[in-house]
Motif scaffolding. Sequence first.
Motif, short mmCIF file in Angstrom:
data_model
loop_
_atom_site.label_atom_id
_atom_site.label_comp_id
_atom_site.label_asym_id
_atom_site.label_seq_id
_atom_site.Cartn_x
_atom_site.Cartn_y
_atom_site.Cartn_z
N LEU A 29 -25.72 -73.22 131.66
CA LEU A 29 -25.20 -73.73 130.82
C LEU A 29 -25.15 -71.76 130.43
O LEU A 29 -23.64 -72.16 129.76
N GLU A 30 -25.22 -70.92 130.74
CA GLU A 30 -25.16 -69.68 130.56
C GLU A 30 -23.88 -69.28 130.99
O GLU A 30 -22.90 -69.30 132.13
N GLY A 31 -22.83 -69.27 130.12
CA GLY A 31 -21.53 -68.15 130.49
C GLY A 31 -20.38 -68.93 129.96
O GLY A 31 -20.73 -68.99 128.54
N ASP A 32 -19.08 -68.37 130.44
CA ASP A 32 -17.79 -69.08 129.08
C ASP A 32 -17.11 -70.27 130.05
O ASP A 32 -17.23 -70.50 130.99
N TRP A 33 -17.35 -71.17 128.70
CA TRP A 33 -16.44 -72.11 128.87
C TRP A 33 -15.13 -72.54 128.43
O TRP A 33 -14.88 -72.19 126.87
N LYS A 34 -14.28 -73.57 128.81
CA LYS A 34 -13.29 -73.28 128.29
C LYS A 34 -12.93 -75.07 128.09
O LYS A 34 -13.20 -75.60 128.56
N ALA A 134 -16.02 -79.46 129.18
CA ALA A 134 -15.54 -78.72 129.25
C ALA A 134 -15.27 -78.23 131.03
O ALA A 134 -16.06 -78.34 131.42
N GLU A 135 -14.70 -77.38 130.93
CA GLU A 135 -15.32 -75.98 132.54
C GLU A 135 -15.45 -74.67 132.39
O GLU A 135 -14.97 -74.44 131.49
N ARG A 136 -16.74 -74.20 133.07
CA ARG A 136 -16.72 -73.15 133.29
C ARG A 136 -15.21 -71.87 133.45
O ARG A 136 -14.46 -72.45 134.31
N ASP A 137 -15.51 -71.35 132.56
CA ASP A 137 -13.84 -70.45 132.85
C ASP A 137 -13.92 -69.41 133.33
O ASP A 137 -15.24 -68.72 134.06
#
Length: 137
Positions: A29-34, A134-137
């Motif tokens: 889950l760690e990180g940026d998501w849009k 969401a998807e990873r950005d």
Amino acid sequence: MNRILTLLSIAALITLTACDPDIKAAKQLEGDWKIKSYTEDGVEIMTVLLNSFTMEFEEYQETEGDFTWTLIGTDGSTLAFDGEYEIKDEGTEIDLSFKSGSLNGETWTLDMSLEGDDVEMSGNVDGILVKLVAERD
């Protein structure tokens, strides 16, 4: 012989820890998501009220961390929320404890499905069925 047993014990412990579904989900889950879709009671909010919605998750313990949500409205206004999260129930549930904004003090418990660069979170929040895709950005 004792060294070999000690090394095997350490290897087994590392393997068991690495296979913990909650820890695996937190790392994934760690990180940026849009956000691609955000619905409330089945009504799409994206593109109607929001131009963009992003989430950032930062791990600070094996199954816990900080999150930040940034929402930009169709009128150009910006809302930001942050707080802490905890992954539970073998990586299929997330608790989001909000520490700022109009959601300060609230905790949302959402079901979570996390596969590669896609995540879906959904649940009942104050009688409203909320669903984020969401998807990873």
